[in-house]
Write an enzyme that holds these catalytic residues in place. Structure first.
Site, PDB file in Angstrom:
ATOM      1  N   HIS A 294     -19.957   0.771  -9.442  1.00  0.00           N
ATOM      2  CA  HIS A 294     -19.851   1.081 -10.735  1.00  0.00           C
ATOM      3  C   HIS A 294     -18.835   0.333 -10.899  1.00  0.00           C
ATOM      4  CE1 HIS A 294     -21.719   4.126  -9.191  1.00  0.00           C
ATOM      5  NE2 HIS A 294     -21.554   4.231  -7.722  1.00  0.00           N
TER       6      HIS A 294
ATOM      7  N   ASP B 124     -17.377   0.859  -5.507  1.00  0.00           N
ATOM      8  CA  ASP B 124     -16.000   0.408  -6.531  1.00  0.00           C
ATOM      9  C   ASP B 124     -15.075  -0.238  -5.309  1.00  0.00           C
ATOM     10  OD1 ASP B 124     -16.379   2.748  -8.426  1.00  0.00           O
ATOM     11  OD2 ASP B 124     -17.291   4.127  -6.491  1.00  0.00           O
TER      12      ASP B 124
ATOM     13  N   HIS C 232     -24.705  -1.701  -5.789  1.00  0.00           N
ATOM     14  CA  HIS C 232     -24.393  -0.481  -5.927  1.00  0.00           C
ATOM     15  C   HIS C 232     -23.578  -0.656  -6.312  1.00  0.00           C
ATOM     16  CE1 HIS C 232     -23.831   3.708  -3.885  1.00  0.00           C
ATOM     17  NE2 HIS C 232     -23.017   3.316  -4.747  1.00  0.00           N
TER      18      HIS C 232
ATOM     19  N   GLU D 261     -25.086  10.890   0.009  1.00  0.00           N
ATOM     20  CA  GLU D 261     -24.448  10.761   0.516  1.00  0.00           C
ATOM     21  C   GLU D 261     -22.979  11.935   0.248  1.00  0.00           C
ATOM     22  OE1 GLU D 261     -21.726   9.291  -3.108  1.00  0.00           O
ATOM     23  OE2 GLU D 261     -20.241   8.331  -1.750  1.00  0.00           O
TER      24      GLU D 261
ATOM     25  N   HIS E 240     -28.041   8.053  -6.612  1.00  0.00           N
ATOM     26  CA  HIS E 240     -27.167   8.695  -5.601  1.00  0.00           C
ATOM     27  C   HIS E 240     -27.989   9.586  -5.012  1.00  0.00           C
ATOM     28  CE1 HIS E 240     -24.681   5.756  -7.312  1.00  0.00           C
ATOM     29  NE2 HIS E 240     -23.666   5.916  -6.391  1.00  0.00           N
TER      30      HIS E 240
HETATM   31  N1  ADE Z   1     -19.095   7.038  -8.804  1.00  0.00           N
HETATM   32  C1  ADE Z   1     -18.545   5.844  -8.651  1.00  0.00           C
HETATM   33  N2  ADE Z   1     -18.584   6.042  -7.222  1.00  0.00           N
HETATM   34  C2  ADE Z   1     -19.516   7.483  -7.048  1.00  0.00           C
HETATM   35  C3  ADE Z   1     -20.080   7.492  -5.568  1.00  0.00           C
HETATM   36  N3  ADE Z   1     -19.222   6.495  -4.633  1.00  0.00           N
HETATM   37  N4  ADE Z   1     -21.112   8.428  -4.841  1.00  0.00           N
HETATM   38  C4  ADE Z   1     -20.751   9.018  -6.576  1.00  0.00           C
HETATM   39  N5  ADE Z   1     -20.153   9.085  -7.643  1.00  0.00           N
HETATM   40  C5  ADE Z   1     -19.815   7.752  -7.711  1.00  0.00           C
HETATM   41 ZN    ZN Z   2     -21.524   4.827  -5.732  1.00  0.00          ZN
END
Ligand code: ADE
Ligand code: ZN
Length: 343
Positions: free
Chosen positions: A26, A285, A24, A206, A203
């Site tokens: 991005h 990220d 995970h 969250e 996703h």
């Molecule tokens: N794109 C990049 N990081 C993300 C996240 N934590 N939640 C949703 N979309 C994303």
């Molecule tokens: Zn993510």
């Protein structure tokens, strides 16, 4: 690697050398600020931590807005190649031997009409990274929860028509809370992807609650849930996850930085793990949250008193749940077993 049996917190060096996968991360969170001039706070439009240079965000919406602004500035193929190559270099430094990289074309307007070239540049950077560092990488193309339905359809049409070898999965990310329930809308697209032989992840859990996770499993058929941590609010769902083995790829620092979890100490990952849910630990990220895979494993080990055995199990789940080819998964599991064997 010797395998100390004592329960003292594993050292960062041990964590770093533990063979693992990242499932995970991005692409959008791997754009160095300096590449796009965002090391200058007046251009970044958000406060930057003076020590790490990492930006600060008020929440997911603010964060996603930053991704739109930052990725729009990446207009050259060599920038993409260098972003892709650098992420494999960072992976190698953290003992990550395979990485599943989520990329969302909607964040990259300069490339929206030429996705083939966009993916070719990423492929070139990742191939060079594999040659240089031995890290394999797969791409997961992500739809956006809030985008107009026709745009999601167009992306899946493109994907199934072009079928670049590097893309192995369909994903969906973005703001689940702003979109509301969207399982019915995305289900046919995920079904098409699955029929075409693609893997699937989503996703959920969250900015959505347990219902979002249930939808991702039942309507999208997601093999893996990105985040999924709000499953903890529903004991029945937790029991289902534990029974079925659907893995959650958890990103502790991201969740704290975006206000999804109050702190690492109070993060649900430990309750989920103890309930028998399969979890891996990831960065989401890394350049935007100023984190690394070693830091994520380390902060969990410190906060939850995870010993070598627990961290090894997290690494095993990361490899088992990654979208590498089956032979590569077997190879990585063998490397993990070798690393853990008493010397
Ligand atoms: N794109 C990049 N990081 C993300 C996240 N934590 N939640 C949703 N979309 C994303
Ligand atoms: Zn993510």
């Amino acid at each position: 690697m010797s395998h100390p049996l004592q329960s003292s917190a594993p050292a960062a060096e041990w964590i770093r050398s533990l063979p693992k996968a990242e499932v995970h991360v991005h692409l959008e969170g791997c754009v160095p600020a300096v590449t796009i001039g965002f090391d200058d706070p007046s251009r970044a439009g958000v406060a930057l931590d003076p020590t790490t240079g990492a930006p600060s965000f008020s929440g997911l919406a603010d964060f996603l807005d930053y991704l739109d602004r930052s990725c729009a500035l990446v207009t050259e193929g060599d920038q993409l190649q260098s972003i892709a190559h650098a992420l494999t270099e960072r992976a190698a430094r953290d003992g990550v031997l395979h990485t599943d990289v989520i990329f969302n074309p909607t964040h990259w307007p300069a490339w929206r009409d030429d996705l083939g070239t966009f993916v070719a540049h990423l492929d070139a950077g990742l191939a060079a990274g594999e040659a240089d560092f031995g890290v394999t990488a797969a791409l997961c193309l992500s739809l956006t929860r809030t985008q107009p339905p026709a745009d999601s359809v167009a992306l899946v049409d493109w994907l199934l028509d072009a079928r670049p070898e590097r893309i192995v999965a369909l994903s969906v990310d973005g703001n689940e809370a702003a979109a509301g329930p969207t399982g019915e809308r995305f289900a046919p697209l995920f079904a098409r992807a699955r029929t075409a032989g693609l893997r699937t992840c989503a996703h959920a859990g969250e900015s959505s609650g347990p219902d979002g996770v249930r939808e991702a499993i039942e309507l999208l058929g997601a093999e893996r849930i990105d985040h999924g941590i709000r499953s903890v609010e529903d004991p029945l769902l937790v029991a289902t996850l534990a029974r079925t083995g659907v893995p959650l790829d958890v990103c502790p620092t991201s969740n704290v930085r975006l206000g999804v979890a109050p702190s690492i100490a109070a993060h649900p990952v430990e309750r989920l793990r103890r309930a028998g849910v399969r979890v891996s630990v990831n960065t989401d990220d890394p350049l935007l949250f100023g984190t690394t895979m070693t830091a994520e494993y380390d902060v969990c080990a410190q906060s939850f008193d995870w010993d070598h055995g627990v961290l090894a199990q997290i690494a095993r789940t990361s490899i088992e749940s990654c979208f590498a080819a089956p032979e590569r998964v077997s190879e990585l599991l063998a490397l993990l077993d070798d690393a853990l064997a008493p010397s």
